[in-house]
Structure formats: C-alpha cells, structure tokens
Design a protein around this motif. Structure first.
Motif, PDB file in Angstrom:
ATOM      1  N   LEU A  95       0.840  -1.194   0.127  1.00 49.03           N
ATOM      2  CA  LEU A  95       0.013  -0.049  -0.189  1.00 49.03           C
ATOM      3  C   LEU A  95       0.937   1.214  -0.069  1.00 49.03           C
ATOM      4  CD1 LEU A  95      -2.853  -1.095   2.414  1.00 49.03           C
ATOM      5  CD2 LEU A  95      -3.090  -0.848   0.125  1.00 49.03           C
ATOM      6  N   ALA A  96       2.076   1.184   0.693  1.00 44.20           N
ATOM      7  CA  ALA A  96       2.855   2.346   0.670  1.00 44.20           C
ATOM      8  C   ALA A  96       3.440   2.724  -0.387  1.00 44.20           C
ATOM      9  CB  ALA A  96       4.076   2.204   1.997  1.00 44.20           C
ATOM     10  N   PHE A  97       3.920   1.642  -1.055  1.00 41.54           N
ATOM     11  CA  PHE A  97       4.550   1.657  -2.794  1.00 41.54           C
ATOM     12  C   PHE A  97       3.425   2.296  -3.653  1.00 41.54           C
ATOM     13  CE2 PHE A  97       5.126   0.185  -6.843  1.00 41.54           C
ATOM     14  CZ  PHE A  97       6.616   0.416  -7.025  1.00 41.54           C
ATOM     15  N   GLY A  98       2.256   1.844  -3.289  1.00 35.77           N
ATOM     16  CA  GLY A  98       1.368   2.426  -4.351  1.00 35.77           C
ATOM     17  C   GLY A  98       1.024   3.905  -4.086  1.00 35.77           C
ATOM     18  N   ASP A  99       0.879   4.167  -2.713  1.00 40.35           N
ATOM     19  CA  ASP A  99       0.483   5.487  -2.393  1.00 40.35           C
ATOM     20  C   ASP A  99       1.759   6.546  -2.927  1.00 40.35           C
ATOM     21  OD1 ASP A  99      -1.543   4.725  -1.175  1.00 40.35           O
ATOM     22  OD2 ASP A  99      -0.741   4.702   0.786  1.00 40.35           O
ATOM     23  N   ALA A 100       3.035   5.971  -2.552  1.00 43.46           N
ATOM     24  CA  ALA A 100       4.278   6.846  -3.119  1.00 43.46           C
ATOM     25  C   ALA A 100       4.250   7.105  -4.751  1.00 43.46           C
ATOM     26  CB  ALA A 100       5.522   6.106  -2.769  1.00 43.46           C
ATOM     27  N   VAL A 101       3.823   5.953  -5.452  1.00 44.07           N
ATOM     28  CA  VAL A 101       3.657   6.161  -7.059  1.00 44.07           C
ATOM     29  C   VAL A 101       2.635   7.006  -7.265  1.00 44.07           C
ATOM     30  CG1 VAL A 101       3.265   5.043  -9.131  1.00 44.07           C
ATOM     31  CG2 VAL A 101       4.729   4.022  -7.372  1.00 44.07           C
ATOM     32  N   LEU A 102       1.526   6.912  -6.624  1.00 42.21           N
ATOM     33  CA  LEU A 102       0.224   7.847  -6.965  1.00 42.21           C
ATOM     34  C   LEU A 102       0.612   9.372  -6.559  1.00 42.21           C
ATOM     35  CD1 LEU A 102      -2.827   8.103  -7.568  1.00 42.21           C
ATOM     36  CD2 LEU A 102      -3.046   7.581  -5.236  1.00 42.21           C
ATOM     37  N   ALA A 103       1.279   9.576  -5.429  1.00 45.60           N
ATOM     38  CA  ALA A 103       1.819  10.868  -5.141  1.00 45.60           C
ATOM     39  C   ALA A 103       2.728  11.291  -6.190  1.00 45.60           C
ATOM     40  CB  ALA A 103       2.395  10.717  -3.757  1.00 45.60           C
ATOM     41  N   LEU A 104       3.687  10.725  -6.622  1.00 43.48           N
ATOM     42  CA  LEU A 104       4.438  10.928  -7.835  1.00 43.48           C
ATOM     43  C   LEU A 104       3.631  11.439  -9.148  1.00 43.48           C
ATOM     44  CD1 LEU A 104       7.456  11.200  -9.026  1.00 43.48           C
ATOM     45  CD2 LEU A 104       7.253   8.980  -9.554  1.00 43.48           C
ATOM     46  N   LEU A 105       2.884  10.565  -9.473  1.00 44.17           N
ATOM     47  CA  LEU A 105       2.107  10.776 -10.795  1.00 44.17           C
ATOM     48  C   LEU A 105       1.103  11.799 -10.525  1.00 44.17           C
ATOM     49  CD1 LEU A 105       1.150   7.062 -11.668  1.00 44.17           C
ATOM     50  CD2 LEU A 105       3.041   8.342 -12.394  1.00 44.17           C
ATOM     51  N   VAL A 106       0.628  12.162  -9.567  1.00 49.75           N
ATOM     52  CA  VAL A 106      -0.187  13.295  -9.272  1.00 49.75           C
ATOM     53  C   VAL A 106       0.445  14.655  -9.448  1.00 49.75           C
ATOM     54  CG1 VAL A 106      -1.587  14.553  -7.641  1.00 49.75           C
ATOM     55  CG2 VAL A 106      -2.118  12.198  -7.944  1.00 49.75           C
ATOM     56  N   GLU A 107       1.731  14.721  -8.963  1.00 54.57           N
ATOM     57  CA  GLU A 107       2.643  15.971  -9.079  1.00 54.57           C
ATOM     58  C   GLU A 107       3.143  16.132 -10.512  1.00 54.57           C
ATOM     59  OE1 GLU A 107       4.227  19.473  -7.665  1.00 54.57           O
ATOM     60  OE2 GLU A 107       2.807  17.964  -6.510  1.00 54.57           O
ATOM     61  N   ARG A 108       3.561  14.890 -10.910  1.00 55.96           N
ATOM     62  CA  ARG A 108       4.302  15.008 -12.210  1.00 55.96           C
ATOM     63  C   ARG A 108       3.563  15.132 -13.570  1.00 55.96           C
ATOM     64  NH1 ARG A 108       6.983  17.482  -9.138  1.00 55.96           N
ATOM     65  NH2 ARG A 108       9.153  16.389  -8.288  1.00 55.96           N
ATOM     66  N   ARG A 109       2.353  14.241 -13.426  1.00 54.53           N
ATOM     67  CA  ARG A 109       1.333  13.991 -14.563  1.00 54.53           C
ATOM     68  C   ARG A 109       0.014  15.050 -14.500  1.00 54.53           C
ATOM     69  NH1 ARG A 109       4.142  12.150 -19.118  1.00 54.53           N
ATOM     70  NH2 ARG A 109       5.868  10.819 -18.290  1.00 54.53           N
ATOM     71  N   ALA A 110      -0.298  15.198 -13.266  1.00 55.47           N
ATOM     72  CA  ALA A 110      -1.544  15.771 -12.975  1.00 55.47           C
ATOM     73  C   ALA A 110      -1.524  17.162 -12.494  1.00 55.47           C
ATOM     74  CB  ALA A 110      -2.331  15.025 -12.029  1.00 55.47           C
ATOM     75  N   GLU A 111      -0.341  17.732 -12.387  1.00 58.68           N
ATOM     76  CA  GLU A 111       0.052  19.195 -12.225  1.00 58.68           C
ATOM     77  C   GLU A 111      -0.524  19.415 -10.797  1.00 58.68           C
ATOM     78  OE1 GLU A 111      -2.157  21.564 -14.804  1.00 58.68           O
ATOM     79  OE2 GLU A 111      -0.843  20.983 -16.510  1.00 58.68           O
ATOM     80  N   GLY A 112      -0.107  18.291  -9.757  1.00 62.10           N
ATOM     81  CA  GLY A 112      -0.550  18.419  -8.447  1.00 62.10           C
ATOM     82  C   GLY A 112      -1.865  18.591  -8.009  1.00 62.10           C
ATOM     83  N   VAL A 113      -2.816  18.189  -8.974  1.00 66.97           N
ATOM     84  CA  VAL A 113      -4.374  18.045  -8.784  1.00 66.97           C
ATOM     85  C   VAL A 113      -4.798  16.488  -8.675  1.00 66.97           C
ATOM     86  CG1 VAL A 113      -6.777  18.934  -9.263  1.00 66.97           C
ATOM     87  CG2 VAL A 113      -4.696  20.491  -9.556  1.00 66.97           C
ATOM     88  N   SER A 114      -5.133  16.044  -7.463  1.00 68.88           N
ATOM     89  CA  SER A 114      -5.680  14.976  -7.500  1.00 68.88           C
ATOM     90  C   SER A 114      -6.847  14.774  -8.203  1.00 68.88           C
ATOM     91  CB  SER A 114      -5.652  14.365  -6.045  1.00 68.88           C
ATOM     92  OG  SER A 114      -4.408  14.609  -5.527  1.00 68.88           O
ATOM     93  N   PRO A 115      -7.087  13.815  -9.046  1.00 70.29           N
ATOM     94  CA  PRO A 115      -8.275  13.601  -9.713  1.00 70.29           C
ATOM     95  C   PRO A 115      -9.247  12.638  -8.744  1.00 70.29           C
ATOM     96  CG  PRO A 115      -6.786  12.113 -10.682  1.00 70.29           C
ATOM     97  CD  PRO A 115      -6.136  12.968  -9.784  1.00 70.29           C
ATOM     98  N   GLU A 116     -10.475  12.981  -9.016  1.00 65.36           N
ATOM     99  CA  GLU A 116     -11.447  12.147  -8.386  1.00 65.36           C
ATOM    100  C   GLU A 116     -11.403  10.606  -8.810  1.00 65.36           C
ATOM    101  OE1 GLU A 116     -15.194  13.368  -8.875  1.00 65.36           O
ATOM    102  OE2 GLU A 116     -15.082  15.199  -7.961  1.00 65.36           O
ATOM    103  N   SER A 117     -11.559   9.748  -7.862  1.00 65.82           N
ATOM    104  CA  SER A 117     -11.260   8.121  -7.842  1.00 65.82           C
ATOM    105  C   SER A 117     -12.112   7.817  -9.226  1.00 65.82           C
ATOM    106  CB  SER A 117     -11.782   7.357  -6.613  1.00 65.82           C
ATOM    107  OG  SER A 117     -11.101   7.884  -5.719  1.00 65.82           O
ATOM    108  N   GLY A 118     -11.435   7.030  -9.924  1.00 65.57           N
ATOM    109  CA  GLY A 118     -12.106   6.578 -11.204  1.00 65.57           C
ATOM    110  C   GLY A 118     -12.965   5.299 -11.134  1.00 65.57           C
ATOM    111  N   ARG A 119     -12.986   4.636 -12.309  1.00 63.65           N
ATOM    112  CA  ARG A 119     -13.606   3.313 -12.312  1.00 63.65           C
ATOM    113  C   ARG A 119     -12.746   2.308 -11.760  1.00 63.65           C
ATOM    114  NH1 ARG A 119     -14.477  -0.237 -17.807  1.00 63.65           N
ATOM    115  NH2 ARG A 119     -15.658  -1.856 -16.871  1.00 63.65           N
TER     116      ARG A 119
END
Length: 429
Positions: free
Chosen positions: A211-235
């Motif tokens: 879970l910690a690894f997934g959260d770290a990757v999610l934080a990285l992708l949100v910052e670098r690919r989503a311009e720091g804006v967390s999208p709402e949970s998807g499908r």
C-alpha cells in the motif's frame, strides 16, 4: 495532462482506496466471512501494486499509460477455489514485488524527491520478498540433548543434524525434509534468532508496504502528470469491487462431513455412476456415427463431462446429503435411476439417429409404403457398394438404387435414378 493519464491516475486512486477499505474490512467483518475478506484484501493490494508498477514504468519511459490497468480476475464459477488460491498465494503479491531490473530503472532516472520515496518503498518490498524466501532457511533439524529438557534444546542445547552430501547448509529444504543422524526436532539455528525475527517482520509487513508503494507512486504521478491536482477516484475493476460483498462473492455453503455414513456413501456412489454414464455419451454416439477417427475430440468431450460432473458433485454434493438417516439416500436413488436410464438408453438412441443403410431402408420403406410389395425386407436382396444401396426383388423387377448409403449417416435414403423414383411413386412412397 492527457486524458489517458487522467483516467489512469483516477483508476489507480480508486484501487488504492479499495485496497485500504478491504484491509479494514478484514477487521470489521463477521468471523464467518473473514477468510473471504482476507482473500479480497490480498488480491486488491496486489492489483494496486501491479497497477502502480505499470504506471511508474510508463512514467519513467515517458510513454502513454495502458488503456486498462492490470487487475486479477475473480473466477465466475469456482469462487471457492479462487478464494483458497488467493489465500495460499497471498493474492500473488510476491510475484508483483518490483524486481532488481525495475529498481535499477528507478535509480537511473533523474533525481526527484518523490521518486526517492518510491525507491525507498520498493527496497522495503524487496526486503519483504527476501524475508519470504529466506526465513524458512533459518530452521534446522537437530538432535535433542537426552540429558536436558526440550526447552533447553531450543535454546541451543542439542546438536545440529548431519547434512546431506553436497548440501552443507543445515537450513536447505532437503536437509529439513530428510533429517539424518536420528534428528527428531526442528528449531531456529543457534545465533540467528535476531536475523529470523527481522526476516519474519519483513515478510509480515509486505501488505502494508505494498500500500505504501502504491501511495508513493500515486503521489509522484499526481505531482508530475496531473500538475499536483488529485483527480477523483475513477472506475474500479477487479477484486476491489467485492469489498463489503463477501457473502455475495462466496456464500456460506454446507461443508463435506468429516466421515460419510452408509447412506451418504451410497448417494455419492449414485452420483458417481451418473457421471460415469454421462461420460460414455460422446464415445457411444461417436462410435455409432462412425467418428472414431476423431478419437481425440471424443475423449476430450468425455473428459470435459467427467470434470464438469465431478465439479458439480463437489460443489452441490454436501447440500444433497445433509438429510438425516435414510432420507440422505433419496438423491442417490434418483441419480442411480437416471444413470441406469442413460446407460441403457444411449445405445438404442444412438442407433436410431445414426442407423446404417439397411436399418434406414427398413424404417423408411420396407416397414412402410413397401411393406406389401415385392420390395419388402424378406423378399429382396440388398447390398451396399460405393455409397449406393441396391435393392433387387427375388421375384424379379426393377432394382432400386438409393443413397447415401453410409454408416452413421443421418440423411434419409433417396432415389438415385428415374426408375427407382417411378417405383417409389407407384407405391406412394
């Protein structure tokens, strides 16, 4: 940010939420559904870990993310087997742990504080994997000290059992499976208790680290690919959809008794006879249809019927034999009657539908429109040659030529020339 990255990050976020909810559900669910909740939790964590690894690899390679994130499929029919397999393999989390190649790819990427956090979690996961692989090798077979207590032997007294030739490590699986020198016990190798404790802790922490690894990757992708804006949970797909629906996924079912009584054994024998009778159907019909040259397909069909019947008995058998006393014999009697009917009836039925040319002549003509003519069965000579049935009256007359005259055919016999057609029209056939 591209729409595909937005969708991928949203789906990854949904998988993370589902994995955390599944882990909490294991603690809150009633005891009867706890094993199912644990299986869902393991698989949901593995889905989160696999999806995070896939998206991280796409990010580091500066590629587009996949259209669909990888998730394990919940088997639609044999869910009991799926649950047992998920529990035995911890959802497959060990295979999803990032390996050395993935870790080297992370380290070779440009320096990034968020990526450094991902690397730390990947290294922690590898420590858990190392604990899974090595912890059992810290055990050894030993020869207890006859003068001391068993507790003293576990604390270091006694002697390590001799190892097998070519396997000097006392913790090797072969040395533990085939102890020598009269070894009768198993213990942690003396002096390695701290190492054993560390490996055990690493192994048990794998789910939290996933879970910690997934959260770290999610934080990285949100910052670098989503311009720091967390999208709402998807499908949400995969095992996460079943969080809170444990009873619907694997409902409570009657278990097989530890020991069958006589009535239950007879019922089970009736079910087995029914499966055996049904297994013979492809072979019987294939023989009558002159299809033995396709024996591979026939045996595959028989094997499929046998496996399906066995699975149905395993799935529904306990419920059918729960009646008390002689009442448990009733389903077996019904199954035996059906089995006897199938066993005795499959041959005649196959003969009827896949009759030979002589039987088809009797059925179509000799026992019908030609029953009172010179072409009745006891007044003709018939033979088959090259797919043609020739019927010659003993008293003389037109020879009938009918076809197709083949073994195992389902086609009716038809006239092959005008003279035959004229004779059949004369007798109203």
């Amino acid at each position: 940010m591209s729409s595909r990255w937005h969708r991928a990050i949203a789906e990854l976020s949904a998988q993370g939420d589902a994995a955390r909810a599944a882990a909490q559900r294991v603690l809150d669910v009633p005891s009867g559904q706890r094993t199912t909740a644990a299986a869902i939790s393991y698989v949901a964590e593995t889905d989160y870990l696999c999806s995070a690894s896939v998206l991280l690899r796409a990010h580091l390679a500066d590629r587009r993310p996949p259209r669909r994130l990888p998730v394990a499929r919940v088997w639609p029919c044999l869910r009991d087997v799926w649950k047992d397999r998920a529990l035995g393999r911890r959802g497959g989390v060990w295979r999803a742990v990032p390996r050395d190649t993935a870790l080297a790819r992370m380290r070779s990427a440009p320096s990034d504080p968020l990526l450094a956090a991902v690397i730390d979690q990947a290294e922690a996961l590898q420590a858990s994997l190392r604990g899974e692989r090595q912890v059992d090798r810290l055990y050894e077979s030993y020869i207890p000290d006859r003068t001391g207590s068993p507790a003293a032997s576990l604390l270091g007294a006694g002697r390590t059992a001799p190892t097998l030739p070519g396997f000097p490590d006392p913790g090797h699986p072969l040395n533990r499976a085939f102890p020598r020198g009269g070894a009768t016990g198993m213990r942690i190798q003396p002096g390695r208790e701290a190492e054993f404790s560390q490996l055990s802790s690493d192994r048990s922490a794998v789910h939290a680290r996933a879970l910690a690894f997934g959260d770290a990757v999610l934080a990285l992708l949100v910052e670098r690919r989503a311009e720091g804006v967390s999208p709402e949970s998807g499908r949400l797909r995969g095992a996460g959809r079943w969080v809170g629906r444990e009873q619907q996924l694997v409902s409570d079912r009657v278990k097989w008794p530890a020991k069958l009584n006589g009535y239950q054994g007879a019922t089970l024998a009736g079910f087995g006879w029914l499966v055996l009778a049904c297994t013979g159907l492809p072979l019987t019909f294939g023989h009558r249809a002159d299809m033995l040259s396709h024996y591979t397909l026939l045996f595959l069909a028989s094997g499929l019927i046998a496996c399906t019947g066995t699975a149905l008995i395993y799935r529904h058998g306990p419920k059918l034999i729960t009646a008390p006393g002689p009442l448990a014999l009733f389903p077996g009697i019904v199954a035996a009657v059906i089995a006897f009917t199938v066993w005795q009836g499959q041959g005649p039925v196959a003969d009827y539908y896949f009759a030979g040319p002589y039987d088809r002549y009797d059925r179509q003509y000799a026992n019908g429109c030609l029953a009172a003519s010179p072409y009745r069965r006891d007044a003709v000579q018939a033979m088959v040659d090259d797919g043609v049935l020739t019927v010659t009256p003993v008293t003389g007359g037109t020879t009938l030529r009918l076809g197709p005259a083949e073994d195992g055919s389902t086609h009716p016999l038809r006239p092959l020339d005008r003279a035959t057609r004229a004779v059949l029209d004369e007798y109203g056939c």
